[in-house]
Design a protein around this motif. Structure first.
Motif, mmCIF file in Angstrom:
data_model
loop_
_atom_site.group_PDB
_atom_site.id
_atom_site.type_symbol
_atom_site.label_atom_id
_atom_site.label_comp_id
_atom_site.label_asym_id
_atom_site.label_seq_id
_atom_site.Cartn_x
_atom_site.Cartn_y
_atom_site.Cartn_z
ATOM 1 N N ASP A 238 -16.283 18.863 132.769
ATOM 2 C CA ASP A 238 -14.863 19.188 132.914
ATOM 3 C C ASP A 238 -14.233 19.554 131.568
ATOM 4 O OD1 ASP A 238 -14.876 18.814 135.628
ATOM 5 O OD2 ASP A 238 -14.108 16.768 135.559
ATOM 6 N N VAL A 239 -14.640 18.878 130.509
ATOM 7 C CA VAL A 239 -14.090 19.196 129.193
ATOM 8 C C VAL A 239 -14.408 20.644 128.820
ATOM 9 C CG1 VAL A 239 -14.201 18.667 126.723
ATOM 10 C CG2 VAL A 239 -14.117 16.811 128.393
ATOM 11 N N ILE A 240 -15.649 21.055 129.049
ATOM 12 C CA ILE A 240 -16.032 22.440 128.742
ATOM 13 C C ILE A 240 -15.281 23.417 129.640
ATOM 14 C CG2 ILE A 240 -17.937 24.078 128.664
ATOM 15 C CD1 ILE A 240 -17.982 21.890 126.485
ATOM 16 N N GLN A 241 -15.136 23.074 130.912
ATOM 17 C CA GLN A 241 -14.502 23.990 131.859
ATOM 18 C C GLN A 241 -13.011 24.166 131.604
ATOM 19 O OE1 GLN A 241 -15.161 23.018 135.980
ATOM 20 N NE2 GLN A 241 -13.764 24.596 136.739
ATOM 21 N N TYR A 242 -12.331 23.078 131.247
ATOM 22 C CA TYR A 242 -10.866 23.124 131.215
ATOM 23 C C TYR A 242 -10.256 23.118 129.809
ATOM 24 C CZ TYR A 242 -11.234 22.094 136.200
ATOM 25 O OH TYR A 242 -11.544 22.146 137.536
ATOM 26 N N CYS A 243 -11.010 22.711 128.806
ATOM 27 C CA CYS A 243 -10.453 22.577 127.454
ATOM 28 C C CYS A 243 -11.081 23.608 126.513
ATOM 29 C CB CYS A 243 -10.706 21.180 126.896
ATOM 30 S SG CYS A 243 -9.962 19.857 127.856
ATOM 31 N N ASP A 244 -10.255 24.198 125.682
ATOM 32 C CA ASP A 244 -10.753 25.140 124.677
ATOM 33 C C ASP A 244 -11.371 24.422 123.491
ATOM 34 O OD1 ASP A 244 -9.489 27.950 125.595
ATOM 35 O OD2 ASP A 244 -8.068 26.339 125.990
ATOM 36 N N ALA A 245 -10.873 23.221 123.209
ATOM 37 C CA ALA A 245 -11.344 22.472 122.043
ATOM 38 C C ALA A 245 -11.181 20.988 122.317
ATOM 39 C CB ALA A 245 -10.566 22.869 120.799
ATOM 40 N N SER A 246 -11.875 20.169 121.525
ATOM 41 C CA SER A 246 -11.699 18.719 121.604
ATOM 42 C C SER A 246 -11.836 18.121 120.219
ATOM 43 C CB SER A 246 -12.720 18.086 122.562
ATOM 44 O OG SER A 246 -14.050 18.354 122.139
ATOM 45 N N TYR A 247 -11.185 16.971 120.042
ATOM 46 C CA TYR A 247 -11.205 16.243 118.775
ATOM 47 C C TYR A 247 -12.289 15.182 118.856
ATOM 48 C CZ TYR A 247 -6.778 18.477 117.510
ATOM 49 O OH TYR A 247 -5.806 19.396 117.189
ATOM 50 N N ASN A 248 -13.173 15.132 117.848
ATOM 51 C CA ASN A 248 -14.384 14.326 117.961
ATOM 52 C C ASN A 248 -14.681 13.545 116.690
ATOM 53 O OD1 ASN A 248 -16.121 15.124 120.584
ATOM 54 N ND2 ASN A 248 -14.937 16.901 119.900
ATOM 55 N N THR A 249 -15.430 12.431 116.888
ATOM 56 C CA THR A 249 -15.873 11.614 115.757
ATOM 57 C C THR A 249 -17.321 11.145 115.910
ATOM 58 O OG1 THR A 249 -15.097 9.577 116.827
ATOM 59 C CG2 THR A 249 -13.539 10.719 115.382
ATOM 60 N N GLU A 250 -17.965 11.439 117.035
ATOM 61 C CA GLU A 250 -19.322 10.952 117.292
ATOM 62 C C GLU A 250 -20.277 12.119 117.511
ATOM 63 O OE1 GLU A 250 -20.704 8.017 117.326
ATOM 64 O OE2 GLU A 250 -18.919 6.779 116.969
ATOM 65 N N MET A 251 -21.394 12.124 116.780
ATOM 66 C CA MET A 251 -22.346 13.223 116.880
ATOM 67 C C MET A 251 -23.027 13.236 118.246
ATOM 68 S SD MET A 251 -22.973 15.748 115.002
ATOM 69 C CE MET A 251 -23.678 17.134 115.905
ATOM 70 N N ASP A 252 -23.287 12.073 118.828
ATOM 71 C CA ASP A 252 -23.896 12.041 120.162
ATOM 72 C C ASP A 252 -23.011 12.751 121.178
ATOM 73 O OD1 ASP A 252 -26.098 10.710 119.265
ATOM 74 O OD2 ASP A 252 -25.474 8.726 119.989
ATOM 75 N N THR A 253 -21.719 12.543 121.076
ATOM 76 C CA THR A 253 -20.777 13.211 121.980
ATOM 77 C C THR A 253 -20.815 14.718 121.774
ATOM 78 O OG1 THR A 253 -19.332 11.273 121.974
ATOM 79 C CG2 THR A 253 -18.357 13.359 122.686
ATOM 80 N N ILE A 254 -20.834 15.152 120.528
ATOM 81 C CA ILE A 254 -20.841 16.585 120.226
ATOM 82 C C ILE A 254 -22.129 17.242 120.726
ATOM 83 C CG2 ILE A 254 -20.817 18.273 118.343
ATOM 84 C CD1 ILE A 254 -18.979 16.277 116.839
ATOM 85 N N LEU A 255 -23.244 16.558 120.589
ATOM 86 C CA LEU A 255 -24.502 17.098 121.101
ATOM 87 C C LEU A 255 -24.442 17.313 122.610
ATOM 88 C CD1 LEU A 255 -27.040 14.978 119.012
ATOM 89 C CD2 LEU A 255 -26.623 17.438 118.805
ATOM 90 N N LYS A 256 -23.849 16.353 123.320
ATOM 91 C CA LYS A 256 -23.718 16.492 124.773
ATOM 92 C C LYS A 256 -22.708 17.571 125.130
ATOM 93 C CE LYS A 256 -25.410 11.955 126.157
ATOM 94 N NZ LYS A 256 -26.119 11.703 124.893
ATOM 95 N N LEU A 257 -21.654 17.738 124.337
ATOM 96 C CA LEU A 257 -20.720 18.842 124.558
ATOM 97 C C LEU A 257 -21.445 20.181 124.417
ATOM 98 C CD1 LEU A 257 -17.502 17.735 122.627
ATOM 99 C CD2 LEU A 257 -17.642 18.223 125.073
ATOM 100 N N GLY A 258 -22.271 20.276 123.386
ATOM 101 C CA GLY A 258 -23.022 21.504 123.178
ATOM 102 C C GLY A 258 -23.956 21.812 124.335
ATOM 103 N N ALA A 259 -24.628 20.794 124.837
ATOM 104 C CA ALA A 259 -25.543 20.991 125.961
ATOM 105 C C ALA A 259 -24.782 21.423 127.214
ATOM 106 C CB ALA A 259 -26.320 19.703 126.224
ATOM 107 N N ALA A 260 -23.633 20.792 127.464
ATOM 108 C CA ALA A 260 -22.828 21.164 128.626
ATOM 109 C C ALA A 260 -22.281 22.573 128.491
ATOM 110 C CB ALA A 260 -21.680 20.165 128.809
ATOM 111 N N ALA A 261 -21.898 22.946 127.276
ATOM 112 C CA ALA A 261 -21.390 24.304 127.054
ATOM 113 C C ALA A 261 -22.480 25.334 127.300
ATOM 114 C CB ALA A 261 -20.838 24.421 125.633
ATOM 115 N N LYS A 262 -23.687 25.060 126.841
ATOM 116 C CA LYS A 262 -24.799 25.997 127.061
ATOM 117 C C LYS A 262 -25.077 26.163 128.556
ATOM 118 C CE LYS A 262 -28.482 25.967 124.599
ATOM 119 N NZ LYS A 262 -29.732 25.494 123.966
ATOM 120 N N GLU A 263 -25.012 25.075 129.315
ATOM 121 C CA GLU A 263 -25.242 25.161 130.752
ATOM 122 C C GLU A 263 -24.207 26.045 131.437
ATOM 123 O OE1 GLU A 263 -25.380 21.307 132.461
ATOM 124 O OE2 GLU A 263 -27.250 20.715 131.458
ATOM 125 N N GLN A 264 -22.983 26.050 130.901
ATOM 126 C CA GLN A 264 -21.924 26.861 131.498
ATOM 127 C C GLN A 264 -21.813 28.238 130.843
ATOM 128 O OE1 GLN A 264 -18.119 24.893 132.087
ATOM 129 N NE2 GLN A 264 -19.074 22.883 132.307
#
Length: 368
Positions: free
Chosen positions: A84-110
């Motif tokens: 949902d973050v990838i689908q609905y948000c243009d950007a997000s504020y982050n502090t954890e690399m594990d979270t960013i890695l999963k964001l990247g994977a979700a973005a690639k899938e979409q």
């Protein structure tokens, strides 16, 4: 609750104009109003460059209502929300690399790319990457497929209630320079914080590389979150809460007693030998932060329970069935906007003329 969209728009326009003269863009923060689309549109009509919210459900609410501007998620994404973050948000504020890695994977899938803004710890002691780790962290983000490093940001006066200084802002600018020195020209956005930054941003010192503020309270309530004082030129009454009177009488103030319930020690009991007008309102802690309600002169807050708020007045008793009008601080506004039993009546749209007659005819009308 009555919402005056014209005053919200005017506040946004005033702040956009004043900060624009300092080359600082404004992101309108909608989390206190649960992403209410009408309020979001009023911010956009006032000229904000983008919107931001802390909860993905609020972002979905705005997207469903047809809002297409850039929207950022300003609380770190939950791992359960990646798609949902990838689908609905243009950007997000982050502090954890594990979270960013999963964001990247979700973005690639979409088949998408998602912008990442790194939050830096600058003394608020909430979320943030330690300054000494920022360069290495930024390099890892740049190397992660599916995401792009958009910029850096900081929080102030959120957990710590401490306003930023010119020195803090200068340090944030230096950190942006250091990241680009290590990683190349990758910092397009330097978001200096929120409404607590306005005294600095509108002052005489150089703004350096800080080119964005995320404003919620200043636009919605026209107040400084650190001092609670009104900001010159802004409306402070865009939101008004009304509650019906369910009991009114003259009662003596109770004698002080020892209570076994610690929370009752927070009640602001008015002690007097005189009989005073005691009024009970049909609004309570389920509906708002009652301690954040603001009453007209001559009326004093005594205390609140889950469904009742008690006020005291030396004036004549308020008739049962009438309404009492109240202002709200940020905490009270946020709780009331999220409470399902508080009707939100929006004025400023063509489908409502904003008259008292309309409110009487449709006392529980909610426009969403």
């Amino acid at each position: 609750m009555e919402v005056n969209l014209g005053k919200i728009q005017a506040n946004a326009r005033c702040l956009v104009r004043r900060l624009g003269a300092r080359r600082i863009s404004v992101t309108g923060v909608t989390k206190a109003v649960c992403g209410h689309p009408d309020v979001a549109e009023a911010m956009l009509d006032g000229g904000v460059a983008s919107l931001a919210d802390a909860r993905i459900k609020n972002v979905v609410r705005m997207r469903t209502a047809g809002i297409t501007c850039p929207i950022s998620l300003i609380r770190a994404p939950l791992l359960s929300e990646m798609e949902d973050v990838i689908q609905y948000c243009d950007a997000s504020y982050n502090t954890e690399m594990d979270t960013i890695l999963k964001l990247g994977a979700a973005a690639k899938e979409q088949g998408a790319s998602h912008d990442v803004i790194l939050m830096v710890e600058m003394g608020d002691m909430r979320e943030g990457i330690l300054q000494e780790n920022l360069n290495d962290f930024a390099a890892q983000v740049i190397a992660t497929p599916g995401v792009a490093l958009k910029g850096i940001a900081a929080n102030f006066a959120c957990l710590g209630d401490v306003a930023p200084t010119a020195g803090d802002m200068a340090m944030l600018s230096r950190l942006a320079d250091q990241v680009e020195g290590a990683c190349g020209p990758v910092v397009d956005l330097v978001s200096g914080g929120g409404s607590a930054n306005l005294p600095w941003a509108l002052g005489d010192v150089s703004t350096g590389r800080v080119d964005n503020l995320r404003l919620g309270e200043a636009i919605l309530l026209g107040t400084d979150p650190v001092t609670g004082h009104p900001i010159t030129g802004l409306h402070t009454d865009a939101f008004t809460l009304f509650a019906e009177v369910i009991e009114t009488s003259r009662k003596p103030s109770p004698a002080p007693t020892m209570s076994i319930a610690p929370e009752l020690g927070m009640l602001n009991l008015v002690r007097s030998d005189d009989l005073r007008a005691r009024t009970i309102l049909a609004v309570g802690q389920q509906d708002t932060d009652a301690s954040g309600l603001m009453f007209s002169p001559g009326t004093a807050f005594i205390g609140a329970t889950s469904d009742h708020t008690v006020v005291d007045s030396a004036k004549a008793a308020v008739p049962v069935g009438s309404e009492m009008k109240m202002g709200m601080n940020y905490s009270a506004l946020m709780r009331a906007m999220s409470a399902p039993d508080v009707a939100k009546v929006v004025h400023g749209k063509q489908k409502m003329n904003g008259s008292a007659k309309d409110r009487e005819a449709h006392p529980f009308l909610t426009l969403v």
